[in-house]
Design a protein around this motif. Structure first.
Motif, PDB file in Angstrom:
ATOM      1  N   GLY A 296       0.906  -7.075 -15.405  1.00  0.00           N
ATOM      2  CA  GLY A 296       1.304  -6.454 -14.180  1.00  0.00           C
ATOM      3  C   GLY A 296       0.172  -6.460 -13.483  1.00  0.00           C
ATOM      4  N   GLN A 297      -1.377  -6.320 -13.716  1.00  0.00           N
ATOM      5  CA  GLN A 297      -2.359  -6.016 -13.142  1.00  0.00           C
ATOM      6  C   GLN A 297      -2.951  -7.093 -12.291  1.00  0.00           C
ATOM      7  OE1 GLN A 297      -5.173  -2.888 -14.935  1.00  0.00           O
ATOM      8  NE2 GLN A 297      -6.020  -4.872 -15.516  1.00  0.00           N
TER       9      GLN A 297
ATOM     10  N   GLY B 215      -5.320  -3.680   0.685  1.00  0.00           N
ATOM     11  CA  GLY B 215      -6.356  -2.302  -0.321  1.00  0.00           C
ATOM     12  C   GLY B 215      -6.043  -0.990   0.043  1.00  0.00           C
ATOM     13  N   ILE B 216      -5.569  -0.852   1.367  1.00  0.00           N
ATOM     14  CA  ILE B 216      -5.231   0.487   1.710  1.00  0.00           C
ATOM     15  C   ILE B 216      -3.651   0.925   1.005  1.00  0.00           C
ATOM     16  CG2 ILE B 216      -4.321   1.944   3.809  1.00  0.00           C
ATOM     17  CD1 ILE B 216      -7.398   1.547   3.444  1.00  0.00           C
ATOM     18  N   LEU B 217      -2.833  -0.185   1.264  1.00  0.00           N
ATOM     19  CA  LEU B 217      -1.645   0.037   0.480  1.00  0.00           C
ATOM     20  C   LEU B 217      -1.855   0.394  -0.917  1.00  0.00           C
ATOM     21  CD1 LEU B 217       0.666  -2.594   2.394  1.00  0.00           C
ATOM     22  CD2 LEU B 217       1.109  -0.154   2.243  1.00  0.00           C
ATOM     23  N   CYS B 218      -2.630  -0.240  -1.770  1.00  0.00           N
ATOM     24  CA  CYS B 218      -2.912   0.150  -3.188  1.00  0.00           C
ATOM     25  C   CYS B 218      -3.508   1.423  -3.444  1.00  0.00           C
ATOM     26  CB  CYS B 218      -3.827  -0.999  -3.781  1.00  0.00           C
ATOM     27  SG  CYS B 218      -4.441  -0.570  -5.292  1.00  0.00           S
TER      28      CYS B 218
ATOM     29  N   ALA C 223       5.114   3.505   5.541  1.00  0.00           N
ATOM     30  CA  ALA C 223       6.459   4.238   5.350  1.00  0.00           C
ATOM     31  C   ALA C 223       7.275   3.487   4.250  1.00  0.00           C
ATOM     32  CB  ALA C 223       7.199   4.485   6.574  1.00  0.00           C
ATOM     33  N   VAL C 224       7.239   2.163   4.135  1.00  0.00           N
ATOM     34  CA  VAL C 224       7.995   1.288   3.249  1.00  0.00           C
ATOM     35  C   VAL C 224       7.221   1.510   1.965  1.00  0.00           C
ATOM     36  CG1 VAL C 224       8.765  -0.843   2.454  1.00  0.00           C
ATOM     37  CG2 VAL C 224       9.037  -0.141   5.042  1.00  0.00           C
ATOM     38  N   GLY C 225       5.874   1.507   1.897  1.00  0.00           N
ATOM     39  CA  GLY C 225       5.183   1.482   0.662  1.00  0.00           C
ATOM     40  C   GLY C 225       5.572   2.922   0.019  1.00  0.00           C
ATOM     41  N   VAL C 226       5.363   3.875   0.684  1.00  0.00           N
ATOM     42  CA  VAL C 226       5.740   5.268  -0.047  1.00  0.00           C
ATOM     43  C   VAL C 226       7.011   5.431  -0.428  1.00  0.00           C
ATOM     44  CG1 VAL C 226       5.989   7.657   0.574  1.00  0.00           C
ATOM     45  CG2 VAL C 226       3.984   6.396   1.459  1.00  0.00           C
ATOM     46  N   ALA C 227       8.152   4.795   0.245  1.00  0.00           N
ATOM     47  CA  ALA C 227       9.461   5.146   0.131  1.00  0.00           C
ATOM     48  C   ALA C 227       9.612   4.020  -1.338  1.00  0.00           C
ATOM     49  CB  ALA C 227      10.515   4.257   0.968  1.00  0.00           C
TER      50      ALA C 227
ATOM     51  N   LEU D  25       2.127  -1.605  -7.845  1.00  0.00           N
ATOM     52  CA  LEU D  25       2.285  -3.173  -7.434  1.00  0.00           C
ATOM     53  C   LEU D  25       3.384  -3.432  -6.324  1.00  0.00           C
ATOM     54  CD1 LEU D  25       0.747  -5.790  -7.980  1.00  0.00           C
ATOM     55  CD2 LEU D  25       2.517  -6.400  -9.830  1.00  0.00           C
ATOM     56  N   LEU D  26       4.643  -3.029  -6.714  1.00  0.00           N
ATOM     57  CA  LEU D  26       5.516  -3.056  -5.700  1.00  0.00           C
ATOM     58  C   LEU D  26       5.434  -2.539  -4.529  1.00  0.00           C
ATOM     59  CD1 LEU D  26       8.063  -4.773  -6.651  1.00  0.00           C
ATOM     60  CD2 LEU D  26       9.210  -2.704  -7.055  1.00  0.00           C
ATOM     61  N   THR D  27       4.744  -1.455  -4.519  1.00  0.00           N
ATOM     62  CA  THR D  27       4.226  -0.748  -3.288  1.00  0.00           C
ATOM     63  C   THR D  27       3.433  -1.604  -2.375  1.00  0.00           C
ATOM     64  OG1 THR D  27       4.301   1.316  -4.386  1.00  0.00           O
ATOM     65  CG2 THR D  27       3.195   1.320  -2.206  1.00  0.00           C
TER      66      THR D  27
END
Lengths: 243, 116
Positions: free
Chosen positions: A26-27, A178-181, B84-88, B97-99
């Motif tokens: 998963g990583q 990276g920010i989304l992570c 916004a999509v990431g948080v949801a 990972l899905l985020t």
């Protein structure tokens, strides 16, 4: 640690490797993206490789990188990295009972390799520290197996990400991964109302204080958020005493 | 992000990285660095609960809602929609990972396709 024969020849080592395998799988994408994000946020390839091999803490690397690139002073970068890593301080309190029989340096090396997935899997398999030498060795070998599998998969995928990053144009903005992570990890920490309060106060304060020099807005935001939460705790306790 | 693409290594950055590595060692071994048992003061133990999420939020939020030091004034910014999509996605699936994957799935078409 995992390069010691007494550990990697122990049957429990293989159990550890096997237990970690799904996590490592998963990583893969996460490590790949961390590698890509380091380079795409503006670090050189050498710096990215150096950081990957030495720091071995994805979230602190991703949090530190924009600060380094923005030219923040070293202590601000280190303070931010320290705060992101504070969860490990909590883990270390729990791990103490399992590791204190070791001499200091092997203990510290074992600690260095103990990340989120290894800690979770280890404490799930062994709910209590061992009370005899045989079981102590078993626990140590299991943790070594987990650490070995986690380290090799994380490092190799991160390095692969760094290698791939050069083939991708910067204008695509992949550094945003990276920010989304970090955003995902942030959500995973939002397990109580006061923690949500902490995130809100810190986020607003970091934006409002953005004009401060030296990226001090980060430090100020953390201090204000923690202070607000400690105050809120006090208020709650006082209310409960009155009720 | 001005040095992007220059690929220049400087000694200062390498020292900061060494410092970050020391922080990894110290935080992961914090309570077993010393041979003697000891305890944090109560307020510090409580503070441990709130500091990590604050640090992440302080880094992340400005990266999403600001550009060139100013709060953005347009809603046509790929980062807002991706976040916004990431948080949801996180709260629906509890999966980091899905985020990232779905957040980038929103970010890239808006950023590359529409230039947001």
């Amino acid at each position: 640690m995992f390069w010691q024969a007494r550990l990697y020849q122990h049957p429990e080592f293989k159990v550890g490797v096997r237990d970690l395998a799904p996590q490592a799988f998963g990583q893969i994408a996460w490590a790949l993206m961390t590698g890509v994000a380091l380079v795409k946020s503006g670090m050189s390839v050498f710096e990215s490789v150096f950081m990957t091999l030495l720091v071995y803490a994805g979230s602190s690397q991703l949090a530190a990188t924009p600060l380094i690139v923005a030219g923040a002073p070293a202590w601000v970068v280190l303070a931010a990295g320290f705060c992101v890593n504070l969860r490990f301080v909590v883990f270390s309190l729990h791990m103490r009972g399992y590791l204190m029989h070791l001499p200091r340096w092997p203990r510290i090396v074992t600690g260095y390799f103990n990340t989120d997935p290894t800690y979770v899997l280890f404490t799930r398999r062994f709910a209590h520290p061992a009370d005899n030498d045989e079981l102590r060795l078993t626990q140590e070998a299991y943790l070594a197996g987990l650490s070995f599998a986690n380290w090799t998969s994380w490092i190799s995928c991160s390095l692969l990400g760094i290698a791939l990053a050069n083939a991708i144009p910067t204008s695509w903005g992949l550094g945003f991964a990276g920010i989304l992570c970090l955003l995902g990890i942030q959500c995973s920490l939002a397990s109580s109302r006061l923690r949500v309060l902490s995130a809100i106060v810190a986020g607003i304060a970091a934006v409002l204080a953005y004009a401060l020099p030296l990226k001090l807005n980060i430090v100020l935001a953390i201090l204000m958020a923690v202070f607000a939460c400690l105050m809120a705790e006090q208020l709650k306790a006082a209310k409960e005493r009155l009720a | 992000m001005s040095s992007t693409g220059l690929n220049v290594t400087d000694a200062w950055t390498l020292w900061v990285i060494v410092g970050l590595a020391i922080i990894t060692v110290v935080t992961r071994s914090f309570f077993f660095l010393s041979n003697t048992e000891w305890h944090l003061p109560h307020w510090a133990q409580r503070g441990l609960q709130y500091a990590p999420i604050a640090a992440l939020s302080a880094v992340v939020v400005p990266e999403i809602v600001m550009s060139q030091g100013q709060l953005i004034t347009t809603w046509q910014d790929a980062r807002i929609f991706a976040a916004a999509v990431g948080v949801a996605v996180y709260f629906a699936k509890r999966n980091v990972l899905l985020t990232i994957v779905l957040g980038m799935g929103v970010y890239l078409p808006l950023h590359l396709g529409l230039g947001w």
